[in-house]
Design an enzyme around this catalytic site. Sequence first.
Site, PDB file in Angstrom:
ATOM      1  N   ASN A 138      -6.418   0.010  -8.193  1.00 14.46           N
ATOM      2  CA  ASN A 138      -5.106   0.502  -8.764  1.00 14.46           C
ATOM      3  C   ASN A 138      -4.401  -0.923  -8.405  1.00 14.46           C
ATOM      4  O   ASN A 138      -3.342  -1.274  -9.323  1.00 14.46           O
ATOM      5  CB  ASN A 138      -4.722   1.661  -9.477  1.00 14.46           C
ATOM      6  CG  ASN A 138      -4.391   2.212  -8.706  1.00 14.46           C
ATOM      7  OD1 ASN A 138      -4.873   3.017  -7.481  1.00 14.46           O
ATOM      8  ND2 ASN A 138      -3.366   3.318  -8.119  1.00 14.46           N
ATOM      9  N   HIS A 139      -3.768  -0.605  -7.587  1.00 16.17           N
ATOM     10  CA  HIS A 139      -2.698  -0.778  -6.627  1.00 16.17           C
ATOM     11  C   HIS A 139      -3.080  -2.748  -6.200  1.00 16.17           C
ATOM     12  O   HIS A 139      -2.274  -3.570  -5.585  1.00 16.17           O
ATOM     13  CB  HIS A 139      -2.362  -0.838  -5.550  1.00 16.17           C
ATOM     14  CG  HIS A 139      -2.126   0.576  -5.238  1.00 16.17           C
ATOM     15  ND1 HIS A 139      -1.539   1.431  -4.947  1.00 16.17           N
ATOM     16  CD2 HIS A 139      -0.745   0.595  -6.884  1.00 16.17           C
ATOM     17  CE1 HIS A 139      -0.359   2.778  -5.088  1.00 16.17           C
ATOM     18  NE2 HIS A 139      -0.511   2.043  -6.437  1.00 16.17           N
ATOM     19  N   HIS A 179      -7.585   9.034  -0.191  1.00 24.42           N
ATOM     20  CA  HIS A 179      -6.853   8.670   1.274  1.00 24.42           C
ATOM     21  C   HIS A 179      -6.945   9.782   2.490  1.00 24.42           C
ATOM     22  O   HIS A 179      -6.838   9.696   3.112  1.00 24.42           O
ATOM     23  CB  HIS A 179      -5.453   8.596   1.339  1.00 24.42           C
ATOM     24  CG  HIS A 179      -4.595   7.174   0.658  1.00 24.42           C
ATOM     25  ND1 HIS A 179      -3.462   6.470   0.851  1.00 24.42           N
ATOM     26  CD2 HIS A 179      -4.899   6.706  -0.562  1.00 24.42           C
ATOM     27  CE1 HIS A 179      -3.528   5.671   0.451  1.00 24.42           C
ATOM     28  NE2 HIS A 179      -3.647   5.773  -0.823  1.00 24.42           N
TER      29      HIS A 179
HETATM   30 FE   LIG Z   1      -5.518   2.780  -5.221  1.00 19.17          FE
END
Ligand SMILES: [Fe+2]
Length: 249
Positions: free
Chosen positions: A53-54, A163
């Site tokens: 998404n980044h 993460h």
């Molecule tokens: Fe992400």
Amino acid sequence: MAALELIPSLSSEQNIDFVIVNGENSAAGIGITPDIVEAFLKHGNIHVLTLGNHAWGKREIYPTLDSEPRLLRPANYPPGAPGRGYGVFGSAAGPVAVISLQGRTFMEQVDDPFRAVDAILADISTKTKVIIVDFHAEATSEKQAFAWYVDGRVSAVIGTHTHVQTADERILPEGTAYLTDVGMTGPIDSIIGMRRDIVIPKFLSGLPARFEVADDEAQLCAVVLDIDPATGRARSIRRIQSPPYRAHL
Ligand SMILES: [Fe+2]
């Protein structure tokens, strides 16, 4: 950058034929730049970079998304988005397909990743049986549902985005290796990579804050897959968490 320093020695130690890195947060915690792409692909022993998404975090990456086939953004963005979301690449062990997809639960509303993978597999299934999916998603349920949906049709579904490495690695009955999240490579004494002294006050105050990447010892999180090139079935999946490491770059 810790990943650039650690991956070459790790891959020669482990006899790795093909290395995939999700680089979506490699530019100071959000996005990726053309220089970082070049560093990974030229010097890092890395074959393919995936995003999430980044992917769009740094605008200067847009032309590279179009020109560099080894840089993949999620395939299920609407038509017209820069770049591509999958490809078939050479390796010492034969061709490897890599697919980048993004989930939709608690995330931006992209196109359906389930139907997207059906279309992609129809395109690549004659080219190789070794197919790795980076499923970039927030919700554990969506990641598990996706993995079961493609069991036996891809070699591995490896989750990214949250993460934190999960401990649920397994091989599903039809041969697809699965891990809900591979975890990040980044500062250990942090809050998913960011400075604690910025993130904690944000939780306490509810006010906006500009996050910064913590500058502490890093840990590399990874997963090693052994895949039968003849059938595409996974033989083994093993998680890795490196010892704390102080990056020099
Ligand atoms: Fe992400």
